[in-house]
Motif scaffolding. Structure first.
Motif, mmCIF file in Angstrom:
data_model
loop_
_atom_site.group_PDB
_atom_site.id
_atom_site.type_symbol
_atom_site.label_atom_id
_atom_site.label_comp_id
_atom_site.label_asym_id
_atom_site.label_seq_id
_atom_site.Cartn_x
_atom_site.Cartn_y
_atom_site.Cartn_z
ATOM 1 N N LYS A 178 -38.032 -101.193 34.313
ATOM 2 C CA LYS A 178 -37.421 -99.883 34.114
ATOM 3 C C LYS A 178 -36.825 -99.470 35.452
ATOM 4 O O LYS A 178 -37.498 -99.537 36.480
ATOM 5 C CB LYS A 178 -38.466 -98.836 33.691
ATOM 6 C CG LYS A 178 -39.240 -99.182 32.451
ATOM 7 C CD LYS A 178 -38.465 -98.835 31.238
ATOM 8 C CE LYS A 178 -39.326 -99.103 29.997
ATOM 9 N NZ LYS A 178 -38.619 -98.928 28.795
ATOM 10 N N GLU A 187 -44.732 -101.580 26.594
ATOM 11 C CA GLU A 187 -44.778 -100.564 25.542
ATOM 12 C C GLU A 187 -44.871 -101.296 24.207
ATOM 13 O O GLU A 187 -43.880 -101.808 23.713
ATOM 14 C CB GLU A 187 -43.533 -99.672 25.605
ATOM 15 C CG GLU A 187 -43.433 -98.887 26.898
ATOM 16 C CD GLU A 187 -42.100 -98.166 27.054
ATOM 17 O OE1 GLU A 187 -41.214 -98.293 26.177
ATOM 18 O OE2 GLU A 187 -41.956 -97.481 28.066
ATOM 19 N N GLY A 213 -28.184 -98.330 26.389
ATOM 20 C CA GLY A 213 -29.017 -98.468 27.575
ATOM 21 C C GLY A 213 -28.722 -99.672 28.428
ATOM 22 O O GLY A 213 -29.443 -99.972 29.362
ATOM 23 N N ALA A 241 -43.083 -102.101 32.860
ATOM 24 C CA ALA A 241 -43.886 -101.416 31.853
ATOM 25 C C ALA A 241 -44.011 -102.242 30.589
ATOM 26 O O ALA A 241 -43.099 -102.973 30.216
ATOM 27 C CB ALA A 241 -43.254 -100.069 31.523
ATOM 28 N N GLU A 284 -41.899 -105.462 26.865
ATOM 29 C CA GLU A 284 -42.187 -105.320 28.276
ATOM 30 C C GLU A 284 -40.920 -105.597 29.056
ATOM 31 O O GLU A 284 -40.044 -106.330 28.606
ATOM 32 C CB GLU A 284 -43.307 -106.259 28.726
ATOM 33 C CG GLU A 284 -42.977 -107.721 28.639
ATOM 34 C CD GLU A 284 -44.125 -108.613 29.092
ATOM 35 O OE1 GLU A 284 -45.283 -108.155 29.149
ATOM 36 O OE2 GLU A 284 -43.851 -109.771 29.409
ATOM 37 N N ASP A 337 -39.821 -100.231 38.033
ATOM 38 C CA ASP A 337 -41.164 -100.245 37.483
ATOM 39 C C ASP A 337 -41.210 -101.358 36.446
ATOM 40 O O ASP A 337 -40.175 -101.771 35.914
ATOM 41 C CB ASP A 337 -41.478 -98.889 36.834
ATOM 42 C CG ASP A 337 -42.941 -98.740 36.456
ATOM 43 O OD1 ASP A 337 -43.785 -99.549 36.909
ATOM 44 O OD2 ASP A 337 -43.252 -97.804 35.701
ATOM 45 N N ARG A 341 -35.375 -96.596 37.832
ATOM 46 C CA ARG A 341 -35.287 -95.156 38.115
ATOM 47 C C ARG A 341 -34.280 -95.003 39.242
ATOM 48 O O ARG A 341 -34.627 -95.102 40.419
ATOM 49 C CB ARG A 341 -36.655 -94.611 38.506
ATOM 50 C CG ARG A 341 -37.657 -94.690 37.384
ATOM 51 C CD ARG A 341 -38.984 -94.044 37.760
ATOM 52 N NE ARG A 341 -39.963 -94.366 36.735
ATOM 53 C CZ ARG A 341 -41.125 -94.959 36.974
ATOM 54 N NH1 ARG A 341 -41.466 -95.293 38.203
ATOM 55 N NH2 ARG A 341 -41.957 -95.210 35.978
#
Length: 107
Positions: A89, A82, A102, A80, A86, A78, A91
């Motif tokens: 992401k 925030e 991370g 995103a 930017e 994805d 999943r």
């Protein structure tokens, strides 16, 4: 299975490739690094490698090398925004643990 992009990620990649003026898609893989063992690597693909596996998602081609696929099979990327940040992401259903920063993961 496959590696897929959300509509937002596909729009971002398509827009970047158009501004860049070249490229045929996105190459996704993993490399050994970090405190958890593996990290994602992303790059824009200008040509397909003969050994690449190719998937298409929302009109964007995604290339994955065969050695990386077992670690990222089923992953959805994805894009995103925030606040001022930017980025992509991941999943990934295969992840067993991630490091605190991370940056890396293990399966």
């Amino acid at each position: 299975m496959a590696v897929t992009l959300t509509e937002a990620a596909a729009r971002h990649v398509s827009g970047y490739l158009a501004r860049r003026g070249k490229g045929i898609g996105l190459r996704v893989g993993v490399r050994t690094t970090g405190c958890s063992g593996l990290a994602y690597k992303l790059e824009f693909a200008d040509e397909a490698d003969p050994t690449d596996l190719s998937f298409e998602s929302h009109g964007v081609k995604v290339f994955v090398d065969p050695k990386s696929l077992p670690y990222i099979d089923g992953t959805e990327l994805d894009f995103a925004r925030e606040g001022l940040n930017e980025g992509f992401k991941f999943r990934n259903p295969n992840v067993a643990a991630e490091c605190g920063c991370g940056e890396s993961f293990t399966v």
